[in-house]
Design a protein around this motif. Sequence first.
Motif, PDB file in Angstrom:
ATOM      1  N   SER A  33       2.293  56.603 -14.456  1.00 42.51           N
ATOM      2  CA  SER A  33       2.415  56.722 -12.742  1.00 42.51           C
ATOM      3  C   SER A  33       1.597  57.671 -12.172  1.00 42.51           C
ATOM      4  CB  SER A  33       4.121  56.786 -12.612  1.00 42.51           C
ATOM      5  OG  SER A  33       4.692  57.898 -13.447  1.00 42.51           O
ATOM      6  N   LYS A  34       1.792  58.797 -13.039  1.00 40.36           N
ATOM      7  CA  LYS A  34       0.901  59.888 -12.484  1.00 40.36           C
ATOM      8  C   LYS A  34      -0.505  59.538 -12.263  1.00 40.36           C
ATOM      9  CE  LYS A  34      -0.032  64.920 -13.219  1.00 40.36           C
ATOM     10  NZ  LYS A  34       0.043  66.080 -13.999  1.00 40.36           N
ATOM     11  N   THR A  35      -1.101  58.900 -13.143  1.00 42.43           N
ATOM     12  CA  THR A  35      -2.515  58.424 -13.184  1.00 42.43           C
ATOM     13  C   THR A  35      -2.782  57.522 -12.163  1.00 42.43           C
ATOM     14  OG1 THR A  35      -2.712  59.011 -15.608  1.00 42.43           O
ATOM     15  CG2 THR A  35      -4.368  57.508 -14.657  1.00 42.43           C
ATOM     16  N   PHE A  36      -1.773  56.537 -12.202  1.00 39.44           N
ATOM     17  CA  PHE A  36      -1.821  55.640 -11.037  1.00 39.44           C
ATOM     18  C   PHE A  36      -1.980  56.157  -9.638  1.00 39.44           C
ATOM     19  CE2 PHE A  36      -0.434  52.280  -7.996  1.00 39.44           C
ATOM     20  CZ  PHE A  36      -1.185  51.148  -8.479  1.00 39.44           C
ATOM     21  N   SER A  37      -0.988  57.171  -9.349  1.00 42.39           N
ATOM     22  CA  SER A  37      -1.153  58.185  -8.172  1.00 42.39           C
ATOM     23  C   SER A  37      -2.345  58.585  -7.637  1.00 42.39           C
ATOM     24  CB  SER A  37       0.049  58.669  -8.211  1.00 42.39           C
ATOM     25  OG  SER A  37       0.132  59.592  -7.128  1.00 42.39           O
ATOM     26  N   GLN A  38      -3.112  59.211  -8.822  1.00 40.87           N
ATOM     27  CA  GLN A  38      -4.281  59.610  -8.588  1.00 40.87           C
ATOM     28  C   GLN A  38      -5.155  58.591  -8.315  1.00 40.87           C
ATOM     29  OE1 GLN A  38      -4.583  61.608 -12.520  1.00 40.87           O
ATOM     30  NE2 GLN A  38      -3.704  63.755 -11.747  1.00 40.87           N
ATOM     31  N   LEU A  39      -5.230  57.572  -8.873  1.00 43.53           N
ATOM     32  CA  LEU A  39      -6.219  56.509  -8.498  1.00 43.53           C
ATOM     33  C   LEU A  39      -6.205  55.826  -7.272  1.00 43.53           C
ATOM     34  CD1 LEU A  39      -6.200  54.623 -12.051  1.00 43.53           C
ATOM     35  CD2 LEU A  39      -7.713  56.138 -11.435  1.00 43.53           C
ATOM     36  N   THR A  40      -5.128  56.289  -6.653  1.00 42.46           N
ATOM     37  CA  THR A  40      -4.797  55.459  -5.257  1.00 42.46           C
ATOM     38  C   THR A  40      -4.423  56.364  -4.178  1.00 42.46           C
ATOM     39  OG1 THR A  40      -2.385  55.356  -5.752  1.00 42.46           O
ATOM     40  CG2 THR A  40      -3.688  53.460  -6.385  1.00 42.46           C
ATOM     41  N   THR A  41      -4.790  57.733  -4.455  1.00 39.64           N
ATOM     42  CA  THR A  41      -4.789  58.571  -3.254  1.00 39.64           C
ATOM     43  C   THR A  41      -6.143  59.237  -2.820  1.00 39.64           C
ATOM     44  OG1 THR A  41      -4.095  60.571  -5.191  1.00 39.64           O
ATOM     45  CG2 THR A  41      -2.346  59.228  -3.750  1.00 39.64           C
ATOM     46  N   GLY A  42      -6.242  59.876  -1.933  1.00 37.50           N
ATOM     47  CA  GLY A  42      -7.386  60.474  -1.357  1.00 37.50           C
ATOM     48  C   GLY A  42      -8.061  59.366  -0.329  1.00 37.50           C
ATOM     49  N   LYS A  43      -8.817  60.030   0.678  1.00 38.03           N
ATOM     50  CA  LYS A  43      -9.443  58.875   1.669  1.00 38.03           C
ATOM     51  C   LYS A  43      -9.892  57.788   0.979  1.00 38.03           C
ATOM     52  CE  LYS A  43     -12.457  59.078   5.620  1.00 38.03           C
ATOM     53  NZ  LYS A  43     -13.353  59.720   6.524  1.00 38.03           N
ATOM     54  N   TYR A  44     -10.912  57.887   0.238  1.00 38.98           N
ATOM     55  CA  TYR A  44     -11.735  56.733  -0.373  1.00 38.98           C
ATOM     56  C   TYR A  44     -10.777  56.011  -1.332  1.00 38.98           C
ATOM     57  CZ  TYR A  44     -14.812  54.268  -3.458  1.00 38.98           C
ATOM     58  OH  TYR A  44     -15.498  53.232  -4.283  1.00 38.98           O
ATOM     59  N   ARG A  45      -9.969  56.267  -2.109  1.00 41.63           N
ATOM     60  CA  ARG A  45      -9.283  55.501  -3.193  1.00 41.63           C
ATOM     61  C   ARG A  45      -8.192  54.871  -2.420  1.00 41.63           C
ATOM     62  NH1 ARG A  45      -9.159  59.372  -8.541  1.00 41.63           N
ATOM     63  NH2 ARG A  45     -11.314  59.051  -9.191  1.00 41.63           N
ATOM     64  N   GLU A  46      -7.614  55.460  -1.480  1.00 41.79           N
ATOM     65  CA  GLU A  46      -6.297  55.084  -0.720  1.00 41.79           C
ATOM     66  C   GLU A  46      -6.927  53.786   0.088  1.00 41.79           C
ATOM     67  OE1 GLU A  46      -3.139  56.472   2.389  1.00 41.79           O
ATOM     68  OE2 GLU A  46      -4.345  58.046   1.163  1.00 41.79           O
ATOM     69  N   THR A  47      -8.015  54.027   0.778  1.00 39.80           N
ATOM     70  CA  THR A  47      -8.484  52.837   1.414  1.00 39.80           C
ATOM     71  C   THR A  47      -9.035  51.658   0.532  1.00 39.80           C
ATOM     72  OG1 THR A  47      -9.536  54.447   3.191  1.00 39.80           O
ATOM     73  CG2 THR A  47     -10.390  52.024   3.087  1.00 39.80           C
ATOM     74  N   VAL A  48      -9.418  51.965  -0.648  1.00 37.36           N
ATOM     75  CA  VAL A  48      -9.754  50.853  -1.446  1.00 37.36           C
ATOM     76  C   VAL A  48      -8.448  49.994  -1.986  1.00 37.36           C
ATOM     77  CG1 VAL A  48     -10.645  50.059  -3.594  1.00 37.36           C
ATOM     78  CG2 VAL A  48     -11.845  51.922  -2.406  1.00 37.36           C
ATOM     79  N   PHE A  49      -7.436  50.888  -2.248  1.00 39.05           N
ATOM     80  CA  PHE A  49      -6.339  50.417  -2.537  1.00 39.05           C
ATOM     81  C   PHE A  49      -5.235  49.635  -1.394  1.00 39.05           C
ATOM     82  CE2 PHE A  49      -1.495  51.520  -3.078  1.00 39.05           C
ATOM     83  CZ  PHE A  49      -1.324  50.604  -3.961  1.00 39.05           C
ATOM     84  N   ALA A  50      -5.480  50.162  -0.187  1.00 39.52           N
ATOM     85  CA  ALA A  50      -4.889  49.488   1.048  1.00 39.52           C
ATOM     86  C   ALA A  50      -5.466  48.320   1.743  1.00 39.52           C
ATOM     87  CB  ALA A  50      -4.401  50.654   2.013  1.00 39.52           C
ATOM     88  N   ASP A  51      -6.812  48.374   1.477  1.00 41.13           N
ATOM     89  CA  ASP A  51      -7.504  47.143   2.282  1.00 41.13           C
ATOM     90  C   ASP A  51      -8.265  46.334   1.363  1.00 41.13           C
ATOM     91  OD1 ASP A  51      -9.228  45.687   3.952  1.00 41.13           O
ATOM     92  OD2 ASP A  51      -9.858  47.635   4.948  1.00 41.13           O
ATOM     93  N   PRO A  52      -7.888  44.975   1.241  1.00 41.12           N
ATOM     94  CA  PRO A  52      -8.530  44.137   0.335  1.00 41.12           C
ATOM     95  C   PRO A  52      -9.696  43.903   0.642  1.00 41.12           C
ATOM     96  CG  PRO A  52      -6.277  43.178   0.981  1.00 41.12           C
ATOM     97  CD  PRO A  52      -6.678  44.552   1.790  1.00 41.12           C
ATOM     98  N   SER A  53     -10.448  44.178   2.024  1.00 42.77           N
ATOM     99  CA  SER A  53     -11.925  44.013   2.429  1.00 42.77           C
ATOM    100  C   SER A  53     -12.624  45.209   1.559  1.00 42.77           C
ATOM    101  CB  SER A  53     -12.079  43.926   3.771  1.00 42.77           C
ATOM    102  OG  SER A  53     -13.542  43.968   4.003  1.00 42.77           O
ATOM    103  N   SER A  54     -11.943  46.247   1.423  1.00 45.45           N
ATOM    104  CA  SER A  54     -12.559  47.372   0.904  1.00 45.45           C
ATOM    105  C   SER A  54     -12.678  47.420  -0.697  1.00 45.45           C
ATOM    106  CB  SER A  54     -11.936  48.496   1.194  1.00 45.45           C
ATOM    107  OG  SER A  54     -12.341  49.681   0.449  1.00 45.45           O
ATOM    108  N   LEU A  55     -11.835  46.716  -1.271  1.00 42.84           N
ATOM    109  CA  LEU A  55     -11.798  46.381  -2.814  1.00 42.84           C
ATOM    110  C   LEU A  55     -13.040  45.592  -3.225  1.00 42.84           C
ATOM    111  CD1 LEU A  55     -10.810  47.096  -5.578  1.00 42.84           C
ATOM    112  CD2 LEU A  55      -9.077  45.241  -5.052  1.00 42.84           C
ATOM    113  N   GLU A  56     -13.031  44.440  -2.292  1.00 37.22           N
ATOM    114  CA  GLU A  56     -14.008  43.332  -2.454  1.00 37.22           C
ATOM    115  C   GLU A  56     -15.196  43.916  -2.150  1.00 37.22           C
ATOM    116  OE1 GLU A  56     -12.955  40.159   0.130  1.00 37.22           O
ATOM    117  OE2 GLU A  56     -12.242  39.098  -1.306  1.00 37.22           O
ATOM    118  N   GLN A  57     -15.641  44.852  -1.389  1.00 33.35           N
ATOM    119  CA  GLN A  57     -16.941  45.522  -1.180  1.00 33.35           C
ATOM    120  C   GLN A  57     -17.544  46.194  -2.117  1.00 33.35           C
ATOM    121  OE1 GLN A  57     -17.906  46.789   2.889  1.00 33.35           O
ATOM    122  NE2 GLN A  57     -16.431  45.356   4.047  1.00 33.35           N
TER     123      GLN A  57
END
Length: 341
Positions: A33-57
């Motif tokens: 869970s700690k690693t998952f949190s690190q993978l989804t926090t911060g401006k870049y990673r958080e946007t990729v996590f939150a916005d499907p369009s960002s992940l696709e890009q």
Amino acid sequence: MIAYVAASYSKDGYRGADLTRETYEEIRKEVRSKTFSQLTTGKYRETVFADPSSLEQQIPFFSIRVGYIELIRLLKNIGLSYAKATYVISAIFASLSVFVLGLIILKTAVPIGILPVVVAVAGYTELAALSTPDAMACFFSLIGIYSLMTGGRLVFLIAAFLPLIRTDFMVLSGLLMGYTYLHGNRFISLFSILSSVSFYILINKLHDNYGYLALFNFTFVGSLTPYPADIVISHKAGDYLIPYALLLENLIFHSHSVIYVLSAYLLWLKRDQIKVDVNFYCLLGIPFVFNITHMLLFPTTHYRFLVFSISLILVWSLSLLGKPDRHEKIGRLMANSSLGQ
């Protein structure tokens, strides 16, 4: 891991919110869970996590690793999750790479007992834990070098298909085929390198890759953008020079720099006794030019791109260290002559 899992699910037909859900739910199950949190926090990673369009890009940067992606999907069919498959593949190919490196060492004057030292120094153990195609690329690169050293024909097939594993390793394809072309195998060398170039172009075209300048700007110019499809290519010369200045600075303190300095010193010191043969080109010439070219095209000293090449340069240096120089040989002959009298 996120990028390659997403690329695999995208290959299965998932898009948008479905792609994000499948990707992150699988990774959540695989990592702490700690690693998952690190993978989804911060401006870049958080946007990729939150916005499907960002992940696709992000996917066009990674879907071009065709061999790696298809192997991930194959392992899914035998029961491994995509996330687990990413590093299982690395572990397998890193182990196989060590085996091939051992075969290469047996073709030199270096004692096979030195293999664990070379493996540790070059970074094979770290390579085995990555969710990237680098261990796979390392293995096939070493196979290509070993085939060249032994006069095998497999080198032509390896050179043709290297871009299917890592497109940037087309550089190695060119070096391998350049050597074989200059040593008489002209037709098959040209056929192999043309196949490699064709695969390179086809892969980038089919996967809508953003291109070299977009990748350079994404990686080295400014901060990471979560929307690379909209990236604006810089036209300022300084933006392209700064990464190379940082590269030179990093090289000074990089652990591999000691190997570069050692090999260069030995090349100068023992130049009179160096035999410029296939082993010289396979263990020093081709790996050294590959490293320089790769760093010029992609100015980073990250070890994962250069593990195979730096290990070969180290083996060459160790083999040269084990050879007595001409003065030592003369001294031994004189000593033996005196004892005989």
